[in-house]
Design a protein around this motif. Structure first.
Motif, PDB file in Angstrom:
ATOM      1  N   ASP A   1      -6.452  -3.057  -2.021  1.00 58.32           N
ATOM      2  CA  ASP A   1      -6.756  -1.788  -2.689  1.00 58.32           C
ATOM      3  C   ASP A   1      -7.639  -0.889  -1.845  1.00 58.32           C
ATOM      4  O   ASP A   1      -7.579   0.330  -1.952  1.00 58.32           O
ATOM      5  CB  ASP A   1      -7.452  -2.056  -4.033  1.00 58.32           C
ATOM      6  CG  ASP A   1      -6.646  -3.037  -4.858  1.00 58.32           C
ATOM      7  OD1 ASP A   1      -7.226  -3.656  -5.763  1.00 58.32           O
ATOM      8  OD2 ASP A   1      -5.442  -3.161  -4.582  1.00 58.32           O
TER       9      ASP A   1
ATOM     10  N   SER B   1      -5.403   1.085   0.273  1.00 54.62           N
ATOM     11  CA  SER B   1      -4.670   2.041  -0.551  1.00 54.62           C
ATOM     12  C   SER B   1      -5.564   3.214  -0.896  1.00 54.62           C
ATOM     13  O   SER B   1      -5.165   4.368  -0.809  1.00 54.62           O
ATOM     14  CB  SER B   1      -4.185   1.382  -1.834  1.00 54.62           C
ATOM     15  OG  SER B   1      -3.493   0.207  -1.540  1.00 54.62           O
TER      16      SER B   1
ATOM     17  N   PRO C   1       0.850  -1.208   0.000  1.00 58.79           N
ATOM     18  CA  PRO C   1       0.000   0.000   0.000  1.00 58.79           C
ATOM     19  C   PRO C   1       0.872   1.239   0.000  1.00 58.79           C
ATOM     20  O   PRO C   1       1.949   1.251   0.598  1.00 58.79           O
ATOM     21  CB  PRO C   1      -0.770  -0.099   1.325  1.00 58.79           C
ATOM     22  CG  PRO C   1      -0.629  -1.507   1.765  1.00 58.79           C
ATOM     23  CD  PRO C   1       0.636  -2.035   1.187  1.00 58.79           C
ATOM     24  N   GLU C   2       0.396   2.290  -0.652  1.00 56.84           N
ATOM     25  CA  GLU C   2       1.236   3.471  -0.768  1.00 56.84           C
ATOM     26  C   GLU C   2       1.289   4.241   0.523  1.00 56.84           C
ATOM     27  O   GLU C   2       0.386   4.171   1.346  1.00 56.84           O
ATOM     28  CB  GLU C   2       0.688   4.357  -1.883  1.00 56.84           C
ATOM     29  CG  GLU C   2       0.770   3.623  -3.218  1.00 56.84           C
ATOM     30  CD  GLU C   2      -0.052   4.316  -4.275  1.00 56.84           C
ATOM     31  OE1 GLU C   2      -0.335   3.687  -5.298  1.00 56.84           O
ATOM     32  OE2 GLU C   2      -0.410   5.495  -4.086  1.00 56.84           O
TER      33      GLU C   2
END
Lengths: 313, 281
Positions: B172, B175, A4-5
């Motif tokens: 996701d 994220s 994850p960023e």
């Protein structure tokens, strides 16, 4: 696995910031976060399992004079006593024998149960409950219940036998029948557990596989042996190791049987450890006996890892 | 793989029905028998041949259970101990599971092995050192002597279940939350926690059942009359030579009630939790 960023928080709060600043802003580095998250588990496991186990090793060197319990020396005499202790050797071989019987039995019953539970019927909730009940019941209570049902005079099992025209069996009193009663009880309880684990394995096998095979002309039996069973190997391995290890340690059920009057021939290693440490309060020797049990578990685990689970990637 | 029952022949269906009946009866009959015993009179029990259904159902045994021993206190003890150990276990397991499922760690494999290996220690061997630790901490005959060990014993299976669960939640989502400005912790709180609720419930039930049923430690650590737990309490009704089976049976039924309730409500979750352990190994 995509990482994850990082958050879009201002640079000042991430790069070069102190641990405390990062903690407060919720932007710890992965490795720091990992340590923080895993620490409680490690503390608990080390404190409750690892450290006491080391203590057991140390305590087995504490030799108590059997005639004069207040005299305590240090040495390896406990170990020589262990190897000469008939009661220990009996419990040892008995535990292995019981383990073999109950593990085999629980799989022989568990696999058909799992296959049955996998079928789509309208009564699935009833099947699930019937499968969960034996697992969910406290072991000590299972032992007590079955001790009552195996009662020579007023037990259900003898009643059915007599009604069918057979002789009464003095289940708990005679060693050989006590063994049978014990093994049947453990199998009753643990085949559910095995069935549940195997059920998970069954449910992860895609339906298309067996359908495709049947389209190609395979019979149900062939589908079972050639497709189902091989694909069940991981689940079988998991159920096997858990079942075997708990079979070696079994305590509650023999204790319940023996409290209800069963012969001492049911004394397993677990029961013997408890007797030595709690009832006879010879902590040193009790620890030595439990090391015998631990050694057995270790050997089984090593065998498992070496032969049954060599494909750990 | 779910085979369709309707595709089978008539005779196969009959066999399946019979097999299913056997399965259900097998799982249920001891409990039924104990229940029937619990509403009989002591006198009726010593008749030969035995009776199956009581001639005059007598629920007085249930009241007697609470009179002969402080069973209500035992029940409370078990409730508190099991609940608190469950909360502790699931919280710690959730932290560990998140680390294992999400964070890329070099030593992840080792941690998993340690956690599984811990469940291989024979608990009966740990009795003496744990007893001495508890005595040293002054925790004997308190709730903590059982809460901490119970939480630890269920830690491996809870971590296993929760890790499998977390791995099923797409990365996701986190994220996206972080792109929108959440911190790491913020993403955890707003995204993961709500989605993980079912997994947490499953892990909690498994931990609760394990704690409720535990006997050996409860017997050894909490021997004071008012600190005993329910499984230990059930064994108290046996006298030196007497076994008041109707009384014991009633106590057994009361002991099992919370578990029965949990099973009936949550059977799906429990099974998915136990089977997840089998699949992920």
């Amino acid at each position: 696995m995509r990482q994850p960023e990082l958050s879009t928080a201002p640079r000042s709060q991430t790069r070069g910031a102190t641990f405390l600043a990062r903690f407060v802003s919720g932007n710890l580095r992965d490795s720091e976060l990992a340590i923080l998250l895993l620490a409680p588990s490690v503390v608990l496991l080390v404190g409750i399992m690892l450290y006491p186990m080391l203590n057991v090793f140390l305590m087995s060197l504490r030799v108590q004079n059997t005639l004069e319990p207040s005299m305590v020396t240090t040495g390896f005499e406990n170990f020589s006593r262990l190897l000469a202790d008939k009661r220990f050797l009996d419990a040892f071989t008995r535990t292995i024998w019981f383990g073999f019987l109950t593990v085999t039995g629980s799989f022989l019953i568990g696999l058909p149960l799992a296959l049955l539970a996998n079928l789509e019927t309208g009564w699935r909730w009833l099947v699930r409950v019937a499968l969960l009940l034996p697992w969910a019941m406290p072991q000590i209570i299972t032992g007590t219940m079955f001790a009552w049902m195996f009662n020579s005079q007023y037990g259900v099992f003898n009643d059915i036998l007599v009604r069918l025209g057979f002789e009464r069996i003095y289940w708990l009193i005679r060693p050989d029948s006590a063994t049978v009663a014990f093994v049947l009880t453990v199998i009753w309880k643990t085949s559910s557990f095995v069935a549940l684990i195997l059920l998970g394995g069954l449910q992860s096998i895609p339906l298309e596989l067996s359908e495709a095979a049947q389209v190609d002309g395979a019979t149900s039996t062939q589908v079972f042996w050639r497709i189902t069973l091989p694909l069940l190997r991981p689940a079988i391995a998991v159920a096997l190791i858990f079942r075997t290890l708990s079979a070696l340690q079994v305590f509650d059920i023999p204790y319940a049987f023996m409290s209800a009057g069963a012969s001492q021939s049911l004394e397993t290693l677990g029961v013997y450890v408890q007797k030595q440490t709690v009832e006879f309060t010879d902590f040193g020797y009790g620890s030595t006996v439990s090391l015998g049990l631990f050694a057995l578990s270790l050997v089984i685990t090593v065998i498992y890892l070496r032969f049954i689970r060599p494909e750990e990637s | 793989m779910n085979s369709q029952v309707r595709d089978k022949t008539f005779w196969q269906k009959i066999m399946i029905v019979v097999a299913l009946v056997v399965l259900v009866v097998n799982g249920v009959y001891p409990l039924v028998w104990i229940f029937l015993t619990s509403i009989k009179n002591e006198l009726e029990l010593t008749q030969v041949p035995i009776t199956y259904f009581p001639q005059t159902p007598n629920f007085g045994n249930y009241a007697q259970v609470f009179q002969a021993q402080p069973f209500a206190r035992f029940f409370l003890n078990s409730l508190v101990i099991s609940s608190l150990s469950t909360v502790l276990c699931v919280t710690v397991a959730a932290f560990a599971a998140y680390a294992l499922a999400r964070l890329r760690l070099r030593y992840r494999r080792i941690i998993s092995i340690i956690i599984v290996a811990a469940s291989m220690f024979p608990i009966v061997s740990l009795i003496v050192p744990l007893f001495q630790i508890m005595r040293g901490l002054g925790w004997l005959n308190t709730y903590w002597s059982l809460i901490i060990p119970y939480a630890t014993f269920s830690l491996p299976i809870s971590t296993l279940v929760l890790t499998a669960f977390f791995q099923g939640i797409p990365e996701d989502l986190e994220s996206a939350a972080m792109i929108d400005g959440c911190s790491r912790f913020g993403a955890l709180w707003r995204v993961i926690v709500p989605l993980a609720a079912p997994g947490v419930v499953t892990a909690a039930i498994l931990a609760f059942v394990n704690s409720w049923n535990e006997f050996l430690l409860a017997l050894t650590f909490n021997s004071a009359p008012d600190m005993k737990t329910v499984p230990v309490g059930v064994m108290l009704y046996q006298g030196e030579f007497s076994f008041p089976w109707p009384l014991i049976s009633a106590a057994i039924i009361i002991t099992i009630i919370p578990i029965m309730v949990l099973i009936l409500i949550f059977q799906r979750r429990i099974i998915s939790g136990l089977t997840a352990g089998g699949v992920k190994g």
